[in-house]
Structures are given as C-alpha cells and as structure tokens.
Design a protein around this motif. Sequence first.
Motif, mmCIF file in Angstrom:
data_model
loop_
_atom_site.group_PDB
_atom_site.id
_atom_site.type_symbol
_atom_site.label_atom_id
_atom_site.label_comp_id
_atom_site.label_asym_id
_atom_site.label_seq_id
_atom_site.Cartn_x
_atom_site.Cartn_y
_atom_site.Cartn_z
ATOM 1 N N ALA A 1 65.457 15.515 39.559
ATOM 2 C CA ALA A 1 66.721 16.182 39.265
ATOM 3 C C ALA A 1 66.622 17.234 38.160
ATOM 4 O O ALA A 1 67.463 18.129 38.086
ATOM 5 C CB ALA A 1 67.766 15.136 38.878
ATOM 6 N N PHE A 2 65.627 17.142 37.299
ATOM 7 C CA PHE A 2 65.508 18.067 36.171
ATOM 8 C C PHE A 2 65.000 19.429 36.640
ATOM 9 O O PHE A 2 64.217 19.516 37.592
ATOM 10 C CB PHE A 2 64.538 17.506 35.117
ATOM 11 C CG PHE A 2 65.103 16.379 34.310
ATOM 12 C CD1 PHE A 2 65.697 16.605 33.078
ATOM 13 C CD2 PHE A 2 65.047 15.074 34.780
ATOM 14 C CE1 PHE A 2 66.212 15.560 32.329
ATOM 15 C CE2 PHE A 2 65.566 14.016 34.047
ATOM 16 C CZ PHE A 2 66.153 14.261 32.817
ATOM 17 N N ARG A 3 65.430 20.486 35.942
ATOM 18 C CA ARG A 3 64.901 21.834 36.207
ATOM 19 C C ARG A 3 63.455 21.943 35.723
ATOM 20 O O ARG A 3 62.663 22.671 36.295
ATOM 21 C CB ARG A 3 65.757 22.889 35.502
ATOM 22 C CG ARG A 3 67.123 23.092 36.106
ATOM 23 C CD ARG A 3 67.892 24.200 35.384
ATOM 24 N NE ARG A 3 68.119 23.866 33.981
ATOM 25 C CZ ARG A 3 69.196 23.261 33.513
ATOM 26 N NH1 ARG A 3 70.161 22.916 34.323
ATOM 27 N NH2 ARG A 3 69.323 22.988 32.228
ATOM 28 N N GLU A 4 63.143 21.226 34.664
ATOM 29 C CA GLU A 4 61.804 21.274 34.082
ATOM 30 C C GLU A 4 60.854 20.430 34.938
ATOM 31 O O GLU A 4 61.255 19.440 35.538
ATOM 32 C CB GLU A 4 61.814 20.724 32.652
ATOM 33 C CG GLU A 4 62.673 21.510 31.685
ATOM 34 C CD GLU A 4 64.146 21.127 31.717
ATOM 35 O OE1 GLU A 4 64.920 21.746 30.980
ATOM 36 O OE2 GLU A 4 64.550 20.228 32.489
ATOM 37 N N PRO A 5 59.570 20.810 34.958
ATOM 38 C CA PRO A 5 58.579 20.017 35.691
ATOM 39 C C PRO A 5 58.416 18.617 35.095
ATOM 40 O O PRO A 5 58.678 18.388 33.915
ATOM 41 C CB PRO A 5 57.279 20.815 35.520
ATOM 42 C CG PRO A 5 57.691 22.175 35.088
ATOM 43 C CD PRO A 5 59.002 22.025 34.379
ATOM 44 N N VAL A 6 57.969 17.696 35.927
ATOM 45 C CA VAL A 6 57.762 16.308 35.528
ATOM 46 C C VAL A 6 56.893 16.207 34.281
ATOM 47 O O VAL A 6 57.141 15.394 33.396
ATOM 48 C CB VAL A 6 57.123 15.512 36.695
ATOM 49 C CG1 VAL A 6 56.711 14.129 36.254
ATOM 50 C CG2 VAL A 6 58.077 15.425 37.865
ATOM 51 N N CYS B 1 55.376 13.083 28.210
ATOM 52 C CA CYS B 1 55.905 13.894 29.311
ATOM 53 C C CYS B 1 57.271 13.381 29.769
ATOM 54 O O CYS B 1 57.602 12.203 29.637
ATOM 55 C CB CYS B 1 54.908 13.975 30.457
ATOM 56 S SG CYS B 1 54.854 12.574 31.552
ATOM 57 N N LEU B 2 58.045 14.297 30.309
ATOM 58 C CA LEU B 2 59.391 13.995 30.782
ATOM 59 C C LEU B 2 59.369 12.907 31.853
ATOM 60 O O LEU B 2 60.204 12.000 31.854
ATOM 61 C CB LEU B 2 60.034 15.286 31.319
ATOM 62 C CG LEU B 2 61.471 15.224 31.794
ATOM 63 C CD1 LEU B 2 62.400 14.669 30.732
ATOM 64 C CD2 LEU B 2 61.927 16.617 32.222
ATOM 65 N N GLY B 3 58.399 12.958 32.742
ATOM 66 C CA GLY B 3 58.294 11.938 33.781
ATOM 67 C C GLY B 3 58.121 10.545 33.220
ATOM 68 O O GLY B 3 58.709 9.580 33.725
ATOM 69 N N CYS B 4 57.320 10.415 32.170
ATOM 70 C CA CYS B 4 57.120 9.101 31.542
ATOM 71 C C CYS B 4 58.425 8.582 30.938
ATOM 72 O O CYS B 4 58.708 7.383 30.993
ATOM 73 C CB CYS B 4 56.041 9.171 30.473
ATOM 74 S SG CYS B 4 54.374 9.310 31.124
#
Length: 105
Positions: free
Chosen positions: A11-16, A61-64
């Motif tokens: 859902a985020f605009r930024e990469p994982v 990281c955003l994914g984490c």
Amino acid sequence: MSHSHHFHSWAFREPVETGTFTTRQVLEGGFPILEVYHDADGDWQFLCGTTTDTEDLKLVCLGCMVERDSGLLALADLPLGWCAVRDRAEDPWLREPYESREDEA
C-alpha cells in the motif's frame, strides 16, 4: 545483508526496502509502535513513545516494520508532515499534522 519480504499487495508509495527509523526498544524489547511520523522530507519514524535518544535509534526497512506490525498498513497514505498516534497497539490511529522540532532539523 540482503533479505526479502513477501507481501500480496503493498500500500505504501515507497518501496518495501525504504529505510525507516525506529528504536532499539521496538526492535529488541518488543515495545509496541505507538507513534508514527511521516516527515516533511519523506522519512518515516516508527516509535514507541519511550525515547528519542540518538543511541536508541535504529535504521530498518519499511517492509520489516510492516511485518512487525501490520496495523501500519493503515497509515500508508499518511501525508508528509503528519503523525499518527495511539495509546495501545490495539487502538485505532489518530492522525494530525505536526510541526518539526528545531532539534530534528
């Protein structure tokens, strides 16, 4: 060190793999994420509300962070310069614009 994430949708605009800031208390102590800041420069901060000391800050990281707390997906559209807070991990997020403090510049 490379690692991967497996999301059905993102859902985020930024990469994982976007780097974000959190604290040692969240990563190592299991503290819940109770404050989220989407800084005017695009940085994300996922904090527990107990510290902002530089020695406690961690880059992850955003994914984490989303894997740690899937409730963060509800904030994917949080505008730049806004924050979201909650009292407990199971509470809904309350969103509002915020002013950066001078020591954050």
